[in-house]
Design a protein around this motif. Structure first.
Motif, PDB file in Angstrom:
ATOM      1  N   VAL A  44      12.287  12.276  12.485  1.00  0.00           N
ATOM      2  CA  VAL A  44      13.229  11.584  13.350  1.00  0.00           C
ATOM      3  C   VAL A  44      14.449  12.469  13.555  1.00  0.00           C
ATOM      4  N   GLN A  45      15.026  12.403  14.723  1.00  0.00           N
ATOM      5  CA  GLN A  45      16.232  13.186  15.003  1.00  0.00           C
ATOM      6  C   GLN A  45      17.434  12.597  14.275  1.00  0.00           C
ATOM      7  N   ALA A  46      18.398  13.437  14.022  1.00  0.00           N
ATOM      8  CA  ALA A  46      19.625  12.976  13.385  1.00  0.00           C
ATOM      9  C   ALA A  46      20.218  11.825  14.190  1.00  0.00           C
ATOM     10  N   GLY A  47      20.619  10.784  13.465  1.00  0.00           N
ATOM     11  CA  GLY A  47      21.146   9.596  14.116  1.00  0.00           C
ATOM     12  C   GLY A  47      20.114   8.533  14.391  1.00  0.00           C
ATOM     13  N   GLY A  48      18.859   8.870  14.204  1.00  0.00           N
ATOM     14  CA  GLY A  48      17.776   7.942  14.464  1.00  0.00           C
ATOM     15  C   GLY A  48      17.509   7.010  13.298  1.00  0.00           C
ATOM     16  N   SER A  49      16.449   6.206  13.437  1.00  0.00           N
ATOM     17  CA  SER A  49      16.119   5.190  12.435  1.00  0.00           C
ATOM     18  C   SER A  49      14.647   5.244  12.071  1.00  0.00           C
ATOM     19  N   LEU A  50      14.376   4.834  10.847  1.00  0.00           N
ATOM     20  CA  LEU A  50      13.010   4.656  10.367  1.00  0.00           C
ATOM     21  C   LEU A  50      12.997   3.462   9.428  1.00  0.00           C
ATOM     22  N   ARG A  51      11.839   2.822   9.320  1.00  0.00           N
ATOM     23  CA  ARG A  51      11.680   1.765   8.331  1.00  0.00           C
ATOM     24  C   ARG A  51      10.477   2.084   7.453  1.00  0.00           C
ATOM     25  N   LEU A  52      10.741   2.169   6.170  1.00  0.00           N
ATOM     26  CA  LEU A  52       9.679   2.381   5.193  1.00  0.00           C
ATOM     27  C   LEU A  52       9.226   1.048   4.629  1.00  0.00           C
ATOM     28  N   SER A  53       7.945   0.989   4.309  1.00  0.00           N
ATOM     29  CA  SER A  53       7.380  -0.212   3.690  1.00  0.00           C
ATOM     30  C   SER A  53       6.699   0.173   2.391  1.00  0.00           C
ATOM     31  N   CYS A  54       6.713  -0.745   1.439  1.00  0.00           N
ATOM     32  CA  CYS A  54       6.020  -0.543   0.173  1.00  0.00           C
ATOM     33  C   CYS A  54       5.315  -1.841  -0.170  1.00  0.00           C
ATOM     34  N   ALA A  55       4.000  -1.804  -0.135  1.00  0.00           N
ATOM     35  CA  ALA A  55       3.198  -2.984  -0.444  1.00  0.00           C
ATOM     36  C   ALA A  55       2.734  -2.929  -1.889  1.00  0.00           C
ATOM     37  N   ALA A  56       2.989  -4.002  -2.610  1.00  0.00           N
ATOM     38  CA  ALA A  56       2.596  -4.086  -4.021  1.00  0.00           C
ATOM     39  C   ALA A  56       1.356  -4.958  -4.178  1.00  0.00           C
ATOM     40  N   SER A  57       0.504  -4.564  -5.099  1.00  0.00           N
ATOM     41  CA  SER A  57      -0.677  -5.366  -5.428  1.00  0.00           C
ATOM     42  C   SER A  57      -0.928  -5.274  -6.923  1.00  0.00           C
ATOM     43  N   GLY A  58      -1.798  -6.120  -7.404  1.00  0.00           N
ATOM     44  CA  GLY A  58      -2.079  -6.154  -8.835  1.00  0.00           C
ATOM     45  C   GLY A  58      -1.269  -7.253  -9.503  1.00  0.00           C
ATOM     46  N   ASN A  59      -0.656  -6.927 -10.619  1.00  0.00           N
ATOM     47  CA  ASN A  59       0.082  -7.905 -11.424  1.00  0.00           C
ATOM     48  C   ASN A  59       1.500  -8.099 -10.876  1.00  0.00           C
ATOM     49  N   ILE A  60       1.584  -8.590  -9.645  1.00  0.00           N
ATOM     50  CA  ILE A  60       2.862  -8.642  -8.947  1.00  0.00           C
ATOM     51  C   ILE A  60       3.828  -9.649  -9.562  1.00  0.00           C
ATOM     52  N   PHE A  61       3.331 -10.628 -10.287  1.00  0.00           N
ATOM     53  CA  PHE A  61       4.221 -11.639 -10.844  1.00  0.00           C
ATOM     54  C   PHE A  61       5.038 -11.105 -12.013  1.00  0.00           C
ATOM     55  N   SER A  62       4.690  -9.930 -12.477  1.00  0.00           N
ATOM     56  CA  SER A  62       5.444  -9.297 -13.557  1.00  0.00           C
ATOM     57  C   SER A  62       6.479  -8.299 -13.049  1.00  0.00           C
ATOM     58  N   ILE A  63       6.578  -8.167 -11.723  1.00  0.00           N
ATOM     59  CA  ILE A  63       7.535  -7.208 -11.182  1.00  0.00           C
ATOM     60  C   ILE A  63       8.947  -7.737 -11.359  1.00  0.00           C
ATOM     61  N   ASN A  64       9.802  -6.948 -11.985  1.00  0.00           N
ATOM     62  CA  ASN A  64      11.191  -7.324 -12.238  1.00  0.00           C
ATOM     63  C   ASN A  64      12.074  -6.891 -11.077  1.00  0.00           C
ATOM     64  N   PHE A  65      11.919  -5.665 -10.641  1.00  0.00           N
ATOM     65  CA  PHE A  65      12.686  -5.152  -9.517  1.00  0.00           C
ATOM     66  C   PHE A  65      11.852  -4.091  -8.809  1.00  0.00           C
ATOM     67  N   MET A  66      12.232  -3.778  -7.580  1.00  0.00           N
ATOM     68  CA  MET A  66      11.606  -2.698  -6.827  1.00  0.00           C
ATOM     69  C   MET A  66      12.677  -1.850  -6.175  1.00  0.00           C
ATOM     70  N   GLY A  67      12.328  -0.634  -5.880  1.00  0.00           N
ATOM     71  CA  GLY A  67      13.332   0.239  -5.296  1.00  0.00           C
ATOM     72  C   GLY A  67      12.732   1.465  -4.653  1.00  0.00           C
ATOM     73  N   TRP A  68      13.623   2.307  -4.171  1.00  0.00           N
ATOM     74  CA  TRP A  68      13.251   3.556  -3.524  1.00  0.00           C
ATOM     75  C   TRP A  68      14.004   4.714  -4.156  1.00  0.00           C
ATOM     76  N   TYR A  69      13.297   5.794  -4.338  1.00  0.00           N
ATOM     77  CA  TYR A  69      13.863   7.062  -4.769  1.00  0.00           C
ATOM     78  C   TYR A  69      13.416   8.110  -3.768  1.00  0.00           C
ATOM     79  N   ARG A  70      14.089   9.247  -3.786  1.00  0.00           N
ATOM     80  CA  ARG A  70      13.675  10.334  -2.899  1.00  0.00           C
ATOM     81  C   ARG A  70      13.823  11.668  -3.610  1.00  0.00           C
ATOM     82  N   GLN A  71      13.045  12.629  -3.120  1.00  0.00           N
ATOM     83  CA  GLN A  71      13.090  13.965  -3.697  1.00  0.00           C
ATOM     84  C   GLN A  71      13.072  14.985  -2.576  1.00  0.00           C
TER      85      GLN A  71
END
Length: 119
Positions: free
Chosen positions: A12-39
């Protein structure tokens, strides 16, 4: 266990937008928090944003006011809306989940999705 699958990265060009998605499956009822990191190339992985099960959010200073993390509990999905993207936002974005397991809180990671902000 929990499985995380990211999507939505791209160029995307500078100033533009993107939307990331993260779908969880498995033992989802035990999820305490979710987040994003980058490298970024040649750098360590860094914190971007988190959201708790009660939708309390926290952001890195570098993205405050530009990025928004949200969750859709019905879809077991967390989103990262990225606006006003800068070239320095470039990197691989990883979804993270903190999962309550017997005697400990475990970290789970997705495979990552590439975001490239061009100048």
């Amino acid at each position: 266990q929990v499985q995380l699958v990211e999507s939505g990265g791209g160029l995307v060009q500078a100033g533009g937008s993107l939307r990331l998605s993260c779908a969880a499956s498995g033992n989802i009822f035990s999820i305490n928090f979710m987040g994003w990191y980058r490298q970024a190339p040649g750098k360590q992985r860094e914190f971007v944003a988190t959201i708790t099960s009660r939708s309390s959010t926290n952001y890195a200073e570098s993205v405050k006011g530009r990025f928004t993390i949200s969750r859709d509990n019905a879809k077991n999905t967390v989103y990262l809306q990225m606006n006003s993207l800068k070239p320095e936002d470039t990197g691989i974005y990883y979804c993270n989940a903190g999962v309550n397991e017997p005697l400990r809180l475990s970290d789970y990671w997705g495979q990552g999705t590439q975001v490239t902000g061009s100048s």
